[in-house]
Design an enzyme around this catalytic site. Sequence first.
Site, PDB file in Angstrom:
ATOM      1  N   SER A 144     -37.410  49.971  98.003  1.00 52.26           N
ATOM      2  CA  SER A 144     -38.685  50.373  97.394  1.00 52.26           C
ATOM      3  C   SER A 144     -39.464  51.455  98.140  1.00 52.26           C
ATOM      4  O   SER A 144     -40.438  51.979  97.606  1.00 52.26           O
ATOM      5  CB  SER A 144     -39.585  49.150  97.200  1.00 52.26           C
ATOM      6  OG  SER A 144     -39.177  48.426  96.067  1.00 52.26           O
ATOM      7  N   LYS A 180     -50.112  51.317  99.601  1.00 50.82           N
ATOM      8  CA  LYS A 180     -49.513  50.585  98.480  1.00 50.82           C
ATOM      9  C   LYS A 180     -50.340  49.335  98.212  1.00 50.82           C
ATOM     10  O   LYS A 180     -50.771  48.657  99.155  1.00 50.82           O
ATOM     11  CB  LYS A 180     -48.065  50.223  98.819  1.00 50.82           C
ATOM     12  CG  LYS A 180     -47.304  49.592  97.661  1.00 50.82           C
ATOM     13  CD  LYS A 180     -45.862  49.313  98.036  1.00 50.82           C
ATOM     14  CE  LYS A 180     -45.070  48.751  96.873  1.00 50.82           C
ATOM     15  NZ  LYS A 180     -43.661  48.461  97.222  1.00 50.82           N
ATOM     16  N   SER A 196     -40.252  50.341  94.121  1.00 53.05           N
ATOM     17  CA  SER A 196     -41.543  49.996  93.582  1.00 53.05           C
ATOM     18  C   SER A 196     -42.709  50.779  94.201  1.00 53.05           C
ATOM     19  O   SER A 196     -43.780  50.812  93.628  1.00 53.05           O
ATOM     20  CB  SER A 196     -41.794  48.505  93.806  1.00 53.05           C
ATOM     21  OG  SER A 196     -41.868  48.207  95.187  1.00 53.05           O
TER      22      SER A 196
END
Lengths: 489, 96
Positions: free
Chosen positions: A176, A76, A152
């Site tokens: 997330s 990420k 996210s």
Amino acid sequence: MSFLNKSIKDLQEQVHTGASTVEQTVQASYERIREVDEQLQAFLTIDEEQAKNKARELDQAADKNGKLFGVPYGIKDNIVTKDVRTTCGSQFLKNFNNPLYDATVIQKLSEAQAVSIGKLNMDEFAMGSSNENSSFSPVRNPWNTDHVPGGSSGGSAAAVAAGEVAFSLGSDTGGSIRQPAAFCGVVGMKPTYGRVSRFGLVAFASSMDQIGPITRTVEDNARVLEVIAGQDHHDASSAPVEVPAYTAALQGDVKGLKIAVPKEFLGEGVHPEVKASVQKALEVYESLGATWEEVSMPHAGYAIPAYYIISSGEASANLGRFDGVRYGERSKQAKNMIDMYFMSRSEGFGEEAKRRIMLGTYVLSGKNHEEYFVKAQKVRTLIKQDFDQLLEKYDVIIGPTTPTAAFKLGEKVNDPLTMYAADMLTIPVNLAGNPAISIPCGFSEQGLPIGLQVIGKHFDEETVYQTAYAYEQATDHHKKHPQLGGVGE
Amino acid sequence: MAEITKEEVKRIADLARIGITDEETDMFQQHLQAFSDFANQLDELDTTEVEPTSYVLDMKNVLRKDEPAQWTTQQEVLENAPDQQDGHFRVPSILE
């Protein structure tokens, strides 16, 4: 070579038996990316040359005993990687090409001989539940590209679901990791707060942020957490608690396991097809010898406002560092220093980041601090007590991960409060700090995945994995893959 | 119930060092007002006897040895800066 039906163990065996090389494994990852990522937009930065050099180096290495030897993974883009662009999904950092160090988790994965494939798309500064807040491009759900992958960590979940990488790292502040894992039909673990070092994770809400693995199976997940967990002197909030061998805990036996099912997790706002999938999962647990009881978590309903007050307050302080001086973009228009701050931040941050900074500044300013922020922290105590009390009596808490399956792009983007409600089942866990996993437990009428959430006691990831593994082994949801680029099922 | 005025929104943006347009002022006014109304539900809970939680783990004063080590160089740090000169970050004029 497709990764989709191969576990981390399978990929490693292929290399150890000579059926494949690390270079070929890494090559397969990039081929799959070329095949599907134009559609998905899961990757923001790809460093093929460096990964291939690393792969060749591993193929020649004398020591091939790393726990994740030769396994390709994605990161990420809010996890800092030395000399590899780290954007947090923001225009503010679009040219942040030379981060000075590797996050602790990246160092640990590198020591375990895993191979980084690239950086994954996300909602800007990890603020969002749909990935539509990425300032580069929204990510698409591999099961149906009209739908969002969640957020996210949407890029992290989509990349694993589509077989671009064997595993990925996400971060979870209010859901997330778990929410996109549920939307994309993969396994996502948010470890106990303090279990994994946050050193090198760009801070959003420091009292809740936690890094965790996204994988296609529970066993893979346990394998990755085993490597990245543990105390780190660079992160004073990482806990001095020993890391057990999570994979050793996976026996598939849940006889006598006591499950609590909060009625608030199956109440208003939760779609009937999601409720039905969770009901069926509970029947599976019964058939395996576990017992469950409906319980109450009286303060769960207050988690969303408490969370947005606390997380936005913390974010408004953390994002103060983006000032256009030391790194990131600086407005070209600014004539003096004050203007430089205002204009750089105005141009650099997207709408949601601005909204959270505004909200956070509001709840921290003047008498609002007591009225909103401290009040929310007190409600946080009540929510934590709800979890503590239930987990004194029960081994795990089970419910859905999300109230619905993946929604469509554009569906909620204009209404922040509706978007915030998408995280109503994951947020309470972050406030309390407990570990929680999302695993696939069925499909909606539209064929989109549904996630089951298993929540455990602080630092008892073992029981969470054990519980998730038993269900996974008794069902075959995890064996289904999205049809994409001609590969699937 | 707090009413959030345009002036209040501008004051907050000022504190946060974010330049906002009139359009954004209107939008954030609406959003902050909606959130503030929404957050008022917390007042349903009596928390007079409850201690606030700022951190979920029971850890205090985590210490380590203070040992100097080469971490990074000045030049490496400056490479990420939008502007630099003579080993310093360079910014536009502070005083007119």
